[in-house]
Write an enzyme that holds these catalytic residues in place. Structure first.
Site, PDB file in Angstrom:
ATOM      1  N   GLY A   1      -0.083  -2.487  -2.234  1.00 23.83           N
ATOM      2  CA  GLY A   1      -0.989  -1.996  -3.284  1.00 23.83           C
ATOM      3  C   GLY A   1      -2.228  -1.332  -2.721  1.00 23.83           C
ATOM      4  N   GLY A   2      -3.386  -1.787  -3.209  1.00 20.06           N
ATOM      5  CA  GLY A   2      -4.659  -1.202  -2.797  1.00 20.06           C
ATOM      6  C   GLY A   2      -4.898  -1.310  -1.305  1.00 20.06           C
TER       7      GLY A   2
ATOM      8  N   GLY B   1       4.271  34.373  14.958  1.00 19.20           N
ATOM      9  CA  GLY B   1       3.197  33.772  14.175  1.00 19.20           C
ATOM     10  C   GLY B   1       2.640  32.540  14.866  1.00 19.20           C
ATOM     11  N   ALA B   2       3.499  31.858  15.594  1.00 20.08           N
ATOM     12  CA  ALA B   2       3.042  30.640  16.268  1.00 20.08           C
ATOM     13  C   ALA B   2       1.988  30.963  17.320  1.00 20.08           C
ATOM     14  CB  ALA B   2       4.229  29.915  16.891  1.00 20.08           C
TER      15      ALA B   2
HETATM   16  C1  HXC Z   1      -3.380 -13.540  -5.324  1.00 19.52           C
HETATM   17  C2  HXC Z   1      -2.018 -13.735  -3.515  1.00 19.52           C
HETATM   18  C3  HXC Z   1      -1.683 -12.365  -3.602  1.00 19.52           C
HETATM   19  C4  HXC Z   1      -2.288 -11.597  -4.625  1.00 19.52           C
HETATM   20  C5  HXC Z   1      -0.624 -13.214  -1.939  1.00 19.52           C
HETATM   21  N1  HXC Z   1      -1.324 -14.216  -2.488  1.00 19.52           N
HETATM   22  N2  HXC Z   1      -0.817 -12.064  -2.607  1.00 19.52           N
HETATM   23  N3  HXC Z   1      -2.864 -14.310  -4.377  1.00 19.52           N
HETATM   24  N4  HXC Z   1      -3.126 -12.224  -5.461  1.00 19.52           N
HETATM   25  N5  HXC Z   1      -2.045 -10.301  -4.747  1.00 19.52           N
HETATM   26  C6  HXC Z   1      -1.389 -15.601  -2.024  1.00 19.52           C
HETATM   27  C7  HXC Z   1      -0.122 -16.375  -2.256  1.00 19.52           C
HETATM   28  O1  HXC Z   1      -0.133 -16.940  -3.516  1.00 19.52           O
HETATM   29  C8  HXC Z   1      -0.208 -17.424  -1.154  1.00 19.52           C
HETATM   30  O2  HXC Z   1      -1.094 -18.424  -1.556  1.00 19.52           O
HETATM   31  C9  HXC Z   1      -0.857 -16.700  -0.025  1.00 19.52           C
HETATM   32  O3  HXC Z   1      -1.531 -15.567  -0.605  1.00 19.52           O
HETATM   33  C10 HXC Z   1       0.127 -16.170   1.002  1.00 19.52           C
HETATM   34  O4  HXC Z   1       1.125 -15.413   0.333  1.00 19.52           O
HETATM   35  P1  HXC Z   1       2.696 -15.597   0.628  1.00 19.52           P
HETATM   36  O5  HXC Z   1       3.420 -14.871  -0.439  1.00 19.52           O
HETATM   37  O6  HXC Z   1       3.001 -17.040   0.834  1.00 19.52           O
HETATM   38  O7  HXC Z   1       2.823 -14.851   2.036  1.00 19.52           O
HETATM   39  P2  HXC Z   1       4.000 -13.921   2.584  1.00 19.52           P
HETATM   40  O8  HXC Z   1       5.310 -14.576   2.307  1.00 19.52           O
HETATM   41  O9  HXC Z   1       3.647 -13.615   3.985  1.00 19.52           O
HETATM   42  O10 HXC Z   1       3.941 -12.591   1.706  1.00 19.52           O
HETATM   43  C11 HXC Z   1       2.806 -11.756   1.719  1.00 19.52           C
HETATM   44  C12 HXC Z   1       2.904 -10.671   0.623  1.00 19.52           C
HETATM   45  C13 HXC Z   1       3.222 -11.337  -0.728  1.00 19.52           C
HETATM   46  C14 HXC Z   1       4.015  -9.678   1.006  1.00 19.52           C
HETATM   47  C15 HXC Z   1       1.577  -9.907   0.626  1.00 19.52           C
HETATM   48  O11 HXC Z   1       2.309 -12.432  -0.949  1.00 19.52           O
HETATM   49  C16 HXC Z   1       3.125 -10.406  -1.881  1.00 19.52           C
HETATM   50  O12 HXC Z   1       4.056  -9.636  -2.127  1.00 19.52           O
HETATM   51  N6  HXC Z   1       2.018 -10.490  -2.610  1.00 19.52           N
HETATM   52  C17 HXC Z   1       1.822  -9.686  -3.818  1.00 19.52           C
HETATM   53  C18 HXC Z   1       1.638  -8.247  -3.479  1.00 19.52           C
HETATM   54  C19 HXC Z   1       1.315  -7.412  -4.662  1.00 19.52           C
HETATM   55  O13 HXC Z   1       2.201  -7.019  -5.417  1.00 19.52           O
HETATM   56  N7  HXC Z   1       0.009  -7.191  -4.891  1.00 19.52           N
HETATM   57  C20 HXC Z   1      -0.516  -6.442  -6.014  1.00 19.52           C
HETATM   58  C21 HXC Z   1      -0.474  -4.990  -5.629  1.00 19.52           C
HETATM   59  S1  HXC Z   1      -1.110  -3.973  -6.864  1.00 19.52           S
HETATM   60  P3  HXC Z   1      -1.085 -19.910  -1.004  1.00 19.52           P
HETATM   61  O14 HXC Z   1      -2.010 -20.671  -1.870  1.00 19.52           O
HETATM   62  O15 HXC Z   1       0.339 -20.380  -1.099  1.00 19.52           O
HETATM   63  O16 HXC Z   1      -1.560 -19.828   0.420  1.00 19.52           O
HETATM   64  C22 HXC Z   1      -2.553  -3.455  -6.282  1.00 19.52           C
HETATM   65  C23 HXC Z   1      -3.256  -2.552  -7.234  1.00 19.52           C
HETATM   66  C24 HXC Z   1      -4.256  -1.679  -6.556  1.00 19.52           C
HETATM   67  O17 HXC Z   1      -3.001  -3.767  -5.248  1.00 19.52           O
HETATM   68  C25 HXC Z   1      -4.306  -0.342  -7.154  1.00 19.52           C
HETATM   69  C26 HXC Z   1      -4.126   0.694  -6.126  1.00 19.52           C
HETATM   70  C27 HXC Z   1      -3.991   2.076  -6.667  1.00 19.52           C
END
Ligand code: HXC
Length: 511
Positions: free
Chosen positions: A170-171, A405-406
């Site tokens: 994401g962000g 051209g290059a």
């Molecule tokens: C809150 C989060 C989180 C999130 C992870 N955690 N991502 N908490 N918000 N976005 C927390 C988990 O609950 C967990 O908490 C700890 O972080 C570790 O995560 P795990 O999943 O256990 O780790 P891992 O297996 O290594 O996976 C990492 C990951 C996955 C790939 C980043 O967590 C994931 O897919 N997270 C969500 C990603 C996502 O979709 N984000 C939103 C994107 S949208 P605990 O308590 O167990 O330690 C966005 C919008 C922005 O960003 C706009 C841009 C234009």
């Protein structure tokens, strides 16, 4: 007073533990350092000044107001020095909500971004984070928007560097995408807009994190990342090396470091670098290593579009950007990827007052439907545009082919090249002999003797540097062994160059 000071120390100790020892151990277990350990390695010993250690999120949804408050809120921010020069830094703490961005977490980053821009120093982000904090909803999205806005305002004013050191989504991939350079750590860091699970749900495509957004993908296929390193330590030490090449801002000169390499040094091995057979390759990286101070070259995008080599070196202790066609790969031809890679690098150098040294050995643009359908005209134009708009000192050496051209694109005299040299082996023409004779003497194609004679005539007349030299398109034909000396002198002469393009709101480079 003593107990108040002790209380502060206790609070600091607790804050330094981030998400707790268990999560720190898990972080280490994955072969990753913690945010604070990373900052320690990146900055000069003891120079880190931390801000906002006690900031906590203000979210009350999903029980977050009960027991889920962790000081620091998932990002460590502040400033310090790299070899004595100020840099601002923020490091995502994966042990706290996966480093995800809340409103308060965003405010910490924004504070550092604003300070870096106001005080004109580079900013480095160490990313290991899961994007927007899901529990915060739109507040997190707004936070990202504010970070992105500052990325853009800082672009071209201060260097912005992103190091991807864990899974990022994401962000946490869009903000790096707007910075000048992205580096990754192999087998531990990933960048994707949406992860493998979402991909499976939406497209039914099964893909691993590495296949979707690992360093192997982003340094080769997508070219999102500029380089990858084997582990956190190597990545951070290399960032220190990179910072040493960069100016503090667009109003600062490039840094000057002491050098023990004599700029007048001749290198006679260069006289035999170019093979007699014009179709035989040679390694342009050997030329670069022999020209720059102490052979120290920091290559950017080394695993992508290898037919062009770009990176930073120094001459007489001053940073220069090097762009060089690589005859070892696709004969050094310019294709879509090479044009985009070099264009971005040239523009970075131009933003930050870094003179550009260009080594030319290019047979032309790559023909074919794949390239044309892919938009070679537009992407090739990016490099042409970048060189033409650049006002920094431009020193060009044509070692062998400068065709079509290059030739024009590669920092030629016609695009305001300041000093343009050619080696005696240079061949500057619209195209090579075979192609040229087949077009202009088509009527003789059935007569091999005549064709051989025409080819010889063409080679004698055009495949040399002298037709261009007669017109002043090259300033001098030089011996290869004096290349370092001549470039150093040219850059010294150009150190106070003043050139401005006409006023405009901004340009409209073909994107
Ligand atoms: C809150 C989060 C989180 C999130 C992870 N955690 N991502 N908490 N918000 N976005 C927390 C988990 O609950 C967990 O908490 C700890 O972080 C570790 O995560 P795990 O999943 O256990 O780790 P891992 O297996 O290594 O996976 C990492 C990951 C996955 C790939 C980043 O967590 C994931 O897919 N997270 C969500 C990603 C996502 O979709 N984000 C939103 C994107 S949208 P605990 O308590 O167990 O330690 C966005 C919008 C922005 O960003 C706009 C841009 C234009």
């Amino acid at each position: 007073m003593k107990h108040i000071i002790e209380a502060l120390d206790h609070r600091r100790e607790a804050a330094r533990l981030g998400g707790g020892q268990k999560r720190i151990d898990a972080q280490h277990g994955r072969g990753k350092l913690t945010a604070r350990e990373r900052i320690e390695l990146l900055l000069d010993h003891g120079s880190f000044e931390e801000f906002d250690m006690f900031v906590q999120h203000r979210c009350a949804d999903f029980g977050m107001d009960k027991d889920e408050k962790i000081p620091g809120d998932g990002v460590v921010t502040g400033w310090g020095t790299v070899n004595g020069r100020t840099v601002y830094v923020f490091a995502k703490d994966f042990t706290v909500f996966g480093g995800s961005l809340s409103d308060t977490h965003a405010q910490k980053i924004i504070k550092i971004q604003d300070m870096a821009l106001r005080n004109r120093a580079p900013i480095i982000g160490l990313f290991d984070a899961g994007g927007a904090r899901i529990q915060e909803g739109v507040a997190a999205l707004g936070g990202y928007g504010e970070v992105f806005q500052r990325n853009v305002l800082s672009s071209g004013v201060i260097p912005q560097i992103s190091v991807i050191m864990g899974p990022c989504a994401g962000g946490d991939v869009y903000s790096p995408a707007m910075t000048d350079f992205i580096f990754m750590v192999r087998d531990r860091s990933y960048m994707f807009v949406t992860g493998p699970e979402v991909v499976k749900t939406v497209t039914n495509e099964t893909v691993t994190a590495e296949e979707l957004g690992g360093a192997s993908v982003h340094t080769t296929k997508s070219s999102i990342a500029d380089r990858a390193y084997d582990n956190d330590v190597e990545a951070l030490l290399q960032m220190r090396r990179l910072i040493d090449f960069l100016p503090q801002s667009n109003t600062d000169p490039v840094p000057e470091w002491p050098t023990f390499d004599d700029s007048e040094r001749d290198d006679y091995s260069l006289d035999t670098l170019v093979p007699d057979n014009p179709n035989k390759p040679y390694d342009v990286k050997e030329l670069i290593a022999k020209v720059v101070d102490e052979g120290d070259f920091f290559e950017i995008q080394e695993a992508h579009a290898k037919n062009i080599v770009v990176g930073f070196g120094r001459m007489e202790g001053h940073t220069v950007g090097i762009v060089a066609n690589q005859p070892m790969v696709l004969a050094g031809v310019l294709d879509i990827d090479a044009s985009r890679k070099a264009a971005r690098f040239v523009r970075f150098c131009d933003c930050f007052n870094i003179p550009i040294v260009t080594f030319v050995d290019v047979p032309g643009f790559l023909p074919g439907t794949a390239q044309e359908y892919g938009g070679l005209i537009k992407h090739g134009a990016k490099l042409l545009y970048a060189y033409a708009e650049a006002t920094v000192p431009k020193v060009t050496i044509i070692t062998r082919k400068g065709f079509g051209g290059a030739y024009v694109v590669m920092a030629s005299k016609h695009l305001r090249g300041d000093v343009n040299y050619a080696w005696p082996s240079a061949q500057i023409a619209v195209m090579g002999a075979k192609g040229a004779v087949e077009i202009i003497f088509r009527q003789d194609l059935g007569d091999p003797e005549k064709i051989a004679q025409r080819t010889k005539e063409y080679e004698d007349r055009f495949l040399s540097p002298f037709v261009a030299a007669e017109r002043g398109y090259v300033d001098e034909v030089i011996h290869p062994h004096v290349t370092r000396k001549r470039i150093a002198r040219a850059l010294g002469m150009l150190r106070h160059k003043q050139l401005e393009n006409p006023w405009k709101k901004h340009d409209n480079i073909p994107l």
